[in-house]
Design a protein around this motif. Structure first.
Motif, PDB file in Angstrom:
ATOM      1  N   UNK A  14       0.826  -1.224   0.000  1.00  0.00           N
ATOM      2  CA  UNK A  14       0.000   0.000   0.000  1.00  0.00           C
ATOM      3  C   UNK A  14       0.851   1.262   0.000  1.00  0.00           C
ATOM      4  N   UNK A  15       0.559   2.151  -0.925  1.00  0.00           N
ATOM      5  CA  UNK A  15       1.245   3.426  -0.978  1.00  0.00           C
ATOM      6  C   UNK A  15       2.646   3.386  -1.548  1.00  0.00           C
ATOM      7  N   UNK A  16       3.056   2.258  -2.070  1.00  0.00           N
ATOM      8  CA  UNK A  16       4.421   2.136  -2.594  1.00  0.00           C
ATOM      9  C   UNK A  16       4.399   1.711  -4.060  1.00  0.00           C
ATOM     10  N   UNK A  17       5.539   1.831  -4.713  1.00  0.00           N
ATOM     11  CA  UNK A  17       5.673   1.369  -6.087  1.00  0.00           C
ATOM     12  C   UNK A  17       5.874  -0.130  -6.150  1.00  0.00           C
ATOM     13  N   UNK A  18       5.748  -0.675  -7.340  1.00  0.00           N
ATOM     14  CA  UNK A  18       5.988  -2.102  -7.518  1.00  0.00           C
ATOM     15  C   UNK A  18       7.448  -2.435  -7.203  1.00  0.00           C
ATOM     16  N   UNK A  19       7.636  -3.571  -6.568  1.00  0.00           N
ATOM     17  CA  UNK A  19       8.984  -4.037  -6.256  1.00  0.00           C
ATOM     18  C   UNK A  19       9.143  -5.455  -6.809  1.00  0.00           C
ATOM     19  N   UNK A  20      10.309  -5.727  -7.335  1.00  0.00           N
ATOM     20  CA  UNK A  20      10.577  -7.075  -7.813  1.00  0.00           C
ATOM     21  C   UNK A  20      10.624  -8.030  -6.621  1.00  0.00           C
ATOM     22  N   UNK A  21       9.833  -9.077  -6.669  1.00  0.00           N
ATOM     23  CA  UNK A  21       9.822 -10.072  -5.603  1.00  0.00           C
ATOM     24  C   UNK A  21      10.750 -11.230  -5.953  1.00  0.00           C
ATOM     25  N   UNK A  22      10.611 -11.761  -7.158  1.00  0.00           N
ATOM     26  CA  UNK A  22      11.491 -12.831  -7.613  1.00  0.00           C
ATOM     27  C   UNK A  22      11.387 -12.955  -9.122  1.00  0.00           C
ATOM     28  N   UNK A  23      12.338 -13.676  -9.689  1.00  0.00           N
ATOM     29  CA  UNK A  23      12.316 -13.859 -11.132  1.00  0.00           C
ATOM     30  C   UNK A  23      12.962 -15.174 -11.518  1.00  0.00           C
ATOM     31  N   UNK A  24      12.691 -15.599 -12.754  1.00  0.00           N
ATOM     32  CA  UNK A  24      13.328 -16.789 -13.319  1.00  0.00           C
ATOM     33  C   UNK A  24      13.542 -16.518 -14.804  1.00  0.00           C
ATOM     34  N   UNK A  25      14.692 -16.870 -15.291  1.00  0.00           N
ATOM     35  CA  UNK A  25      15.039 -16.499 -16.664  1.00  0.00           C
ATOM     36  C   UNK A  25      15.035 -17.658 -17.640  1.00  0.00           C
ATOM     37  N   UNK A  26      14.938 -18.893 -17.140  1.00  0.00           N
ATOM     38  CA  UNK A  26      14.871 -20.011 -18.079  1.00  0.00           C
ATOM     39  C   UNK A  26      14.084 -21.159 -17.463  1.00  0.00           C
ATOM     40  N   UNK A  27      13.689 -22.081 -18.316  1.00  0.00           N
ATOM     41  CA  UNK A  27      12.849 -23.195 -17.895  1.00  0.00           C
ATOM     42  C   UNK A  27      13.469 -23.967 -16.737  1.00  0.00           C
ATOM     43  N   UNK A  28      12.601 -24.325 -15.792  1.00  0.00           N
ATOM     44  CA  UNK A  28      12.947 -25.105 -14.600  1.00  0.00           C
ATOM     45  C   UNK A  28      13.679 -24.286 -13.533  1.00  0.00           C
ATOM     46  N   UNK A  29      13.977 -23.029 -13.819  1.00  0.00           N
ATOM     47  CA  UNK A  29      14.549 -22.156 -12.793  1.00  0.00           C
ATOM     48  C   UNK A  29      13.510 -21.925 -11.709  1.00  0.00           C
ATOM     49  N   UNK A  30      13.968 -21.811 -10.478  1.00  0.00           N
ATOM     50  CA  UNK A  30      13.096 -21.451  -9.367  1.00  0.00           C
ATOM     51  C   UNK A  30      13.568 -20.127  -8.807  1.00  0.00           C
ATOM     52  N   UNK A  31      12.671 -19.160  -8.788  1.00  0.00           N
ATOM     53  CA  UNK A  31      12.957 -17.891  -8.139  1.00  0.00           C
ATOM     54  C   UNK A  31      12.442 -17.953  -6.712  1.00  0.00           C
ATOM     55  N   UNK A  32      13.174 -17.332  -5.787  1.00  0.00           N
ATOM     56  CA  UNK A  32      12.728 -17.345  -4.398  1.00  0.00           C
ATOM     57  C   UNK A  32      13.182 -16.083  -3.683  1.00  0.00           C
TER      58      UNK A  32
END
Lengths: 116, 114
Positions: free
Chosen positions: B40-58
């Motif tokens: 609330x009241x803030x901009x979007x922040x990156x939480x996690x990402x994955x760049x290729x198949x089977x990658x797990x972001x955490x």
């Protein structure tokens, strides 16, 4: 992380007036910034890509004469909604990429425009 | 073209419950996938990402696995907290359009009650 700030956070204006929204990268330089628009309960829609020192690139369906974008420095991009009408009321969000470091995108807090 | 479909909200859970927010995508090429969070009241922040198949972001107890076969990137957390209340956006970027141009889902509002 890096900080992107938008101003104003909310603005109310009369129909027919123009409104300027600023997007600043506070602790990094951004050659490219992005402007999004978000309608209630809908996704962020990319409006345009703002390029420092050159013309913005607009997405299909976005009126460039209606939404003027200026990226005059490496830390500031502005979006001007010209001759605003009630249908322009929306939440406008900018983002900037810290390309010198991680390339991650950082987002501003958003600016809510209400046109009466 | 690219598109992202995510679970409609709002979602309301009790503290310590298990969370899943579904996200599926359509894209050309091999996109990178992201989850962003907006408090609330803030901009979007990156939480996690994955760049290729089977990658797990955490991050912060949240996980998402890039599943190419099902074109999915579901967000999960084993035990949610009140502080996790926010809007969560699934997004992708495609090399065909430049990695910085993101396509977003509609967002899912999550509320955690004590």
């Amino acid at each position: 992380g890096a900080v992107v700030s938008q101003h104003p956070s909310w603005v109310i204006c009369k129909s027919g007036t123009s409104v300027k929204i600023e997007c600043r990268s506070l602790d990094f330089q951004a050659t490219t910034m992005f402007w999004y628009r978000q309608f209630p309960k809908q996704s962020l829609m990319l409006m345009a890509t703002s390029n420092e020192g050159s013309k913005a690139t607009y997405e299909q369906g976005v009126e460039k004469d209606k939404f003027l974008i200026n990226h005059a420095s490496l830390t500031l991009s502005t979006l001007t909604v010209t001759s605003a009408h009630p249908e322009d009321s929306s939440f406008y969000i900018c983002s900037a990429g810290d390309s010198a470091n991680t390339g991650e995108l950082f987002f501003g807090e958003g600016s809510r425009l209400t046109v009466l | 073209g690219n598109s992202v479909t995510q679970m409609e909200g709002p979602v309301t859970l009790s503290e310590e419950a298990f969370l899943t927010i579904n996200c599926t995508y359509t894209a050309t090429g091999y996109p990178s996938l992201f989850w962003y969070v907006q408090y609330p009241g803030e901009g979007l922040q990156l939480l996690l990402k994955a760049t290729k198949a089977d990658d797990k972001g955490s991050n912060k107890g949240f996980e998402a696995t890039y599943r190419k076969e099902t074109t999915s990137f579901h967000l999960e957390k084993g035990s949610v907290q009140v502080s996790d209340s926010a809007v969560y956006f699934c997004a992708l970027s495609s090399p065909n359009f430049g990695n910085e141009k993101l396509t977003f889902g509609t967002g899912t509002r999550l509320t955690i009650i004590p």
